[in-house]
Design an enzyme around this catalytic site. Structure first.
Site, PDB file in Angstrom:
ATOM      1  N   ASP A 131      41.742   9.248  51.761  1.00 18.15           N
ATOM      2  CA  ASP A 131      41.287  10.364  52.358  1.00 18.15           C
ATOM      3  C   ASP A 131      40.038  10.240  53.290  1.00 18.15           C
ATOM      4  OD1 ASP A 131      43.253  11.596  51.100  1.00 18.15           O
ATOM      5  OD2 ASP A 131      42.198  13.135  50.263  1.00 18.15           O
ATOM      6  N   ARG A 181      46.542   7.735  58.979  1.00 18.77           N
ATOM      7  CA  ARG A 181      47.414   9.091  58.746  1.00 18.77           C
ATOM      8  C   ARG A 181      46.229   9.981  59.568  1.00 18.77           C
ATOM      9  NH1 ARG A 181      46.826  10.911  53.281  1.00 18.77           N
ATOM     10  NH2 ARG A 181      44.628  11.668  53.729  1.00 18.77           N
TER      11      ARG A 181
HETATM   12  C1  LIG Z   1      49.016  15.138  54.660  1.00 18.56           C
HETATM   13  C2  LIG Z   1      47.752  15.600  54.753  1.00 18.56           C
HETATM   14  C3  LIG Z   1      46.479  15.134  54.419  1.00 18.56           C
HETATM   15  C4  LIG Z   1      45.445  15.508  54.874  1.00 18.56           C
HETATM   16  N1  LIG Z   1      44.180  14.731  54.791  1.00 18.56           N
HETATM   17  C5  LIG Z   1      42.925  15.091  54.984  1.00 18.56           C
HETATM   18  C6  LIG Z   1      42.037  14.346  54.878  1.00 18.56           C
HETATM   19  O1  LIG Z   1      41.906  13.532  54.312  1.00 18.56           O
HETATM   20  N2  LIG Z   1      40.587  14.850  55.328  1.00 18.56           N
HETATM   21  C7  LIG Z   1      40.457  15.752  56.249  1.00 18.56           C
HETATM   22  O2  LIG Z   1      39.572  16.460  56.611  1.00 18.56           O
HETATM   23  N3  LIG Z   1      41.789  16.664  56.368  1.00 18.56           N
HETATM   24  C8  LIG Z   1      43.027  16.240  55.942  1.00 18.56           C
HETATM   25  N4  LIG Z   1      44.088  17.313  55.899  1.00 18.56           N
HETATM   26  C9  LIG Z   1      43.748  18.529  56.466  1.00 18.56           C
HETATM   27  C10 LIG Z   1      43.826  18.610  58.032  1.00 18.56           C
HETATM   28  O3  LIG Z   1      42.509  17.916  58.452  1.00 18.56           O
HETATM   29  C11 LIG Z   1      43.883  20.315  58.440  1.00 18.56           C
HETATM   30  O4  LIG Z   1      42.740  20.796  58.102  1.00 18.56           O
HETATM   31  C12 LIG Z   1      45.175  20.770  58.250  1.00 18.56           C
HETATM   32  O5  LIG Z   1      46.164  19.879  58.233  1.00 18.56           O
HETATM   33  C13 LIG Z   1      45.384  21.920  59.088  1.00 18.56           C
HETATM   34  O6  LIG Z   1      45.523  21.392  60.435  1.00 18.56           O
HETATM   35  P1  LIG Z   1      47.080  21.508  61.183  1.00 18.56           P
HETATM   36  O7  LIG Z   1      46.986  20.300  61.960  1.00 18.56           O
HETATM   37  O8  LIG Z   1      47.930  21.474  59.939  1.00 18.56           O
HETATM   38  O9  LIG Z   1      47.389  23.066  61.568  1.00 18.56           O
HETATM   39  P2  LIG Z   1      46.633  24.054  62.568  1.00 18.56           P
HETATM   40  O10 LIG Z   1      46.844  23.555  64.063  1.00 18.56           O
HETATM   41  O11 LIG Z   1      45.397  24.368  62.215  1.00 18.56           O
HETATM   42  O12 LIG Z   1      47.580  25.253  62.440  1.00 18.56           O
HETATM   43  C14 LIG Z   1      49.171  25.026  62.790  1.00 18.56           C
HETATM   44  C15 LIG Z   1      49.851  25.823  61.916  1.00 18.56           C
HETATM   45  O13 LIG Z   1      50.176  25.147  60.794  1.00 18.56           O
HETATM   46  C16 LIG Z   1      50.264  25.997  59.614  1.00 18.56           C
HETATM   47  N5  LIG Z   1      49.051  26.051  58.722  1.00 18.56           N
HETATM   48  C17 LIG Z   1      48.188  25.006  58.835  1.00 18.56           C
HETATM   49  N6  LIG Z   1      47.222  24.936  57.918  1.00 18.56           N
HETATM   50  C18 LIG Z   1      47.739  25.963  56.953  1.00 18.56           C
HETATM   51  C19 LIG Z   1      47.403  26.489  55.837  1.00 18.56           C
HETATM   52  N7  LIG Z   1      46.157  25.950  55.071  1.00 18.56           N
HETATM   53  N8  LIG Z   1      48.161  27.203  55.216  1.00 18.56           N
HETATM   54  C20 LIG Z   1      49.286  27.790  55.849  1.00 18.56           C
HETATM   55  N9  LIG Z   1      49.592  27.419  57.100  1.00 18.56           N
HETATM   56  C21 LIG Z   1      49.087  26.529  57.480  1.00 18.56           C
HETATM   57  C22 LIG Z   1      49.972  27.453  60.336  1.00 18.56           C
HETATM   58  O14 LIG Z   1      51.317  27.888  60.384  1.00 18.56           O
HETATM   59  C23 LIG Z   1      49.222  27.264  61.344  1.00 18.56           C
HETATM   60  O15 LIG Z   1      49.703  28.236  62.585  1.00 18.56           O
HETATM   61  C24 LIG Z   1      45.248  16.754  55.388  1.00 18.56           C
HETATM   62  C25 LIG Z   1      46.191  17.578  56.132  1.00 18.56           C
HETATM   63  C26 LIG Z   1      47.778  16.877  55.758  1.00 18.56           C
HETATM   64  C27 LIG Z   1      48.804  17.661  55.997  1.00 18.56           C
END
Ligand SMILES: Cc1cc2nc3c(=O)[nH]c(=O)nc-3n(C[C@H](O)[C@H](O)[C@H](O)COP(=O)(O)OP(=O)(O)OC[C@H]3O[C@@H](n4cnc5c(N)ncnc54)[C@H](O)[C@@H]3O)c2cc1C
Length: 309
Positions: A131, A181
């Site tokens: 991560d 990732r």
């Molecule tokens: C597999 C995975 C690993 C990750 N690892 C890391 C890491 O190592 N370090 C790090 O800094 N971040 C990590 N993240 C978190 C990432 O940085 C984002 O904060 C998170 O994924 C939200 O961004 P998005 O692109 O999914 O959605 P956004 O563009 O923020 O939102 C798009 C849509 O996705 C949905 N959505 C997004 N988040 C949520 C939520 N929490 N609850 C409900 N619906 C939601 C909603 O429908 C929203 O309208 C990880 C995320 C995933 C999926």
């Protein structure tokens, strides 16, 4: 929205809240939306159910900033035991670790020893994901990642599209044949180092993602995974894959357990590589509050739980 995100990200680091909020039943009920449970057995059951839908999984045992050597060793041992169970059950499940949970704050060398044990226990065909945490850890995380990658090709790193530096970091990694990732980034970072506007983060994400897919086609990137729930962005990526005449299986999308389930299933049905990150363990508070910050509408869901029986 930006203010709410800042408040929630500040709350995710608050020690008093961490100790007290987790005791309220409505908070515990709310977190269960994003986690199948606190135990490895519950995570394994979730992975089996996902496997039946042709969805892979990645396990992460929640915890961060461990400042005790014994505890950090214990975390590494937990992952070794978890890998044993995953291999026995032949599940399509990998693991994703946080370096600060493996003792990075104590010593990078000690942390590396713990990471190395986990990589050695994993099958060569599976990736151990690392991560990416807050920006003050990016340099050391990349350093340890490169050190690991030079010895073991089956280790992957998370990169964050909200950081200006990521384009350069990615370019520096590609000659080493990494697995990446790509996520947007979950921490509170200043505008001096991270795009403050979501639209800019989204555009940078798309540009970096195209770079990764091109590198994968050229054999420079072992796995190119996209950690996002952003459906419109995933569609743009799918269009790009089609334009490049790549098979659907070349697009790997990783989402969090419980978020966009229908989309996870749709991707799997259409032959894309669909993977769900399953988090478990008792230290869920900061992780959970970062999930609230990503979508403040989740707060209403939590408040509704106050009145649930
Ligand atoms: C597999 C995975 C690993 C990750 N690892 C890391 C890491 O190592 N370090 C790090 O800094 N971040 C990590 N993240 C978190 C990432 O940085 C984002 O904060 C998170 O994924 C939200 O961004 P998005 O692109 O999914 O959605 P956004 O563009 O923020 O939102 C798009 C849509 O996705 C949905 N959505 C997004 N988040 C949520 C939520 N929490 N609850 C409900 N619906 C939601 C909603 O429908 C929203 O309208 C990880 C995320 C995933 C999926």
């Amino acid at each position: 929205m930006a203010l709410m995100r800042s408040l929630l990200l500040a709350a995710s680091q608050n020690v008093w809240l961490r100790e007290h909020a987790v005791k309220y039943p409505f908070v515990r009920r709310s977190v269960s939306r994003f986690m199948p449970g606190e135990t490895l057995d519950e995570a394994l059951a979730a992975a089996q159910a996902l496997q039946q839908k042709n969805i892979g999984s990645v396990f992460t045992h929640l915890g961060e900033n461990v400042r005790d050597r014994e505890e950090a060793r214990h975390v590494a041992e937990h992952y070794l035991a978890a890998l044993e169970r995953l291999h026995q059950q032949k599940l399509p499940t990998e693991v994703s670790v946080k370096l600060t949970q493996l003792g990075l704050d104590l010593s990078p060398d000690f942390c590396f020893e713990n990471l190395e044990q986990i990589i050695r226990r994993e099958k060569e065909s599976s990736i151990v994901w690392v991560d990416m945490e807050a920006s003050n850890y990016v340099d050391v995380t990349l350093e340890l990642y490169c050190r690991a990658l030079k010895k073991y090709p089956n280790v992957g790193i998370c990169l964050q599209a909200y950081l200006y530096r990521t384009k350069k970091d990615m370019a520096g990694l590609l000659p080493l044949r990494p697995s990446i990732r790509l996520v947007k980034g979950a921490y509170k970072e200043p505008a001096s180092i991270a795009y403050p506007r979501k639209a800019d983060v989204d555009e940078n994400y798309f540009a970096l993602a195209q770079e990764m897919l091109r590198a994968k086609t050229a054999g420079q990137c072992v796995r190119a995974a996209f950690g996002t729930h952003h459906v419109a962005l995933i569609r743009r990526l799918a269009d790009f894959v089609r334009q490049q005449a790549l098979p659907n299986g070349e697009l790997e999308v990783q989402m969090l357990y419980g978020i966009q389930r229908a989309e996870q299933e749709r991707l799997a049905r259409q032959g894309y590589r669909s993977v769900v990150l399953v988090a478990y363990g008792s230290y869920w508070y900061p992780w959970f509050v970062r999930r609230l910050a990503e979508r403040p509408a989740n707060l209403w869901f939590m408040l509704r739980n106050v009145f649930a029986s």
